[in-house]
Design a protein around this motif. Sequence first.
Motif, mmCIF file in Angstrom:
data_model
loop_
_atom_site.group_PDB
_atom_site.id
_atom_site.type_symbol
_atom_site.label_atom_id
_atom_site.label_comp_id
_atom_site.label_asym_id
_atom_site.label_seq_id
_atom_site.Cartn_x
_atom_site.Cartn_y
_atom_site.Cartn_z
ATOM 1 N N CYS A 63 32.717 0.546 94.373
ATOM 2 C CA CYS A 63 32.305 -0.488 93.728
ATOM 3 C C CYS A 63 31.256 -0.125 92.390
ATOM 4 N N TRP A 64 31.168 -0.932 91.567
ATOM 5 C CA TRP A 64 30.537 -0.552 90.267
ATOM 6 C C TRP A 64 29.735 -1.524 89.716
ATOM 7 N N VAL A 65 28.682 -1.488 88.931
ATOM 8 C CA VAL A 65 27.714 -2.070 88.305
ATOM 9 C C VAL A 65 27.685 -1.692 86.797
ATOM 10 N N VAL A 66 27.737 -2.656 86.032
ATOM 11 C CA VAL A 66 27.174 -2.288 84.483
ATOM 12 C C VAL A 66 25.782 -2.707 84.299
ATOM 13 N N HIS A 67 25.048 -1.573 84.051
ATOM 14 C CA HIS A 67 23.568 -2.099 83.824
ATOM 15 C C HIS A 67 23.362 -1.306 82.392
ATOM 16 N N ILE A 70 25.896 0.563 80.844
ATOM 17 C CA ILE A 70 26.242 2.077 81.589
ATOM 18 C C ILE A 70 26.935 1.685 82.904
ATOM 19 N N ARG A 71 28.040 2.162 83.096
ATOM 20 C CA ARG A 71 28.670 1.840 84.691
ATOM 21 C C ARG A 71 28.420 2.783 85.685
ATOM 22 N N TYR A 72 27.880 2.117 86.697
ATOM 23 C CA TYR A 72 27.399 3.023 87.888
ATOM 24 C C TYR A 72 28.073 2.786 89.090
ATOM 25 N N ALA A 137 28.088 -7.763 96.522
ATOM 26 C CA ALA A 137 28.008 -8.289 95.136
ATOM 27 C C ALA A 137 26.517 -8.493 94.859
ATOM 28 N N PRO A 138 25.771 -9.495 95.830
ATOM 29 C CA PRO A 138 24.650 -9.910 95.344
ATOM 30 C C PRO A 138 23.467 -8.787 95.584
ATOM 31 N N TRP A 139 23.997 -7.955 96.811
ATOM 32 C CA TRP A 139 23.013 -6.758 96.867
ATOM 33 C C TRP A 139 22.873 -5.933 95.716
ATOM 34 N N LEU A 140 23.993 -5.534 95.218
ATOM 35 C CA LEU A 140 24.236 -4.324 94.002
ATOM 36 C C LEU A 140 23.544 -5.229 92.808
ATOM 37 N N ALA A 141 23.821 -6.545 92.711
ATOM 38 C CA ALA A 141 23.366 -7.091 91.519
ATOM 39 C C ALA A 141 21.739 -7.090 91.491
ATOM 40 N N ALA A 142 21.122 -7.433 92.747
ATOM 41 C CA ALA A 142 19.680 -7.559 93.015
ATOM 42 C C ALA A 142 18.925 -5.712 92.815
#
Length: 156
Positions: A63-67, A70-72, A137-142
């Motif tokens: 899974c990945w998050v862009v913050h 930058i992609r993590y 998804a919400p856990w990652l976003a938070a």
Amino acid sequence: MQAQPTQPSITTSAGPRDPQWVDRLKEEYTALINYIKNNKSEDNDWVKLEPANKECTNWKGKCWVVHNLIRYEFDFQFEIPPTYPLAPIEIEIPSLDGLTPKMYRGGKICIDIHFAPLWQKNAPKFGIVHALQLALAPWLAAEIPVLIEEGKIKKD
């Protein structure tokens, strides 16, 4: 990660020990394929997932998050509990183990306050796709932006 419409309910109420597990898996796969297709078509792709054993009781993915542009990316895994679908899936992100109080030993994300009650209310209609969409998804976003800002996660 934008909010996606909730996936259709799973109709087969069977866990890994039930004879109807294969029927349940067919519904799970259909929901997952539709979810991933929808995400890709909306340029909101954030997860890849595959079974880690032939019984489809262990799963692994990325899974990945862009913050801040930058992609993590993180490896995650979960095991279908024997009492599934009445018991929720516990998703683990081992590389983040111990970095946040909203995680349990082994890197299991906290689902007690928000997701577990929702799962209990909707079991057995919820499935793997619901755990991804409404828990991971919400856990990652938070959590991920906070961990990045605290310097606990750094981009290599």
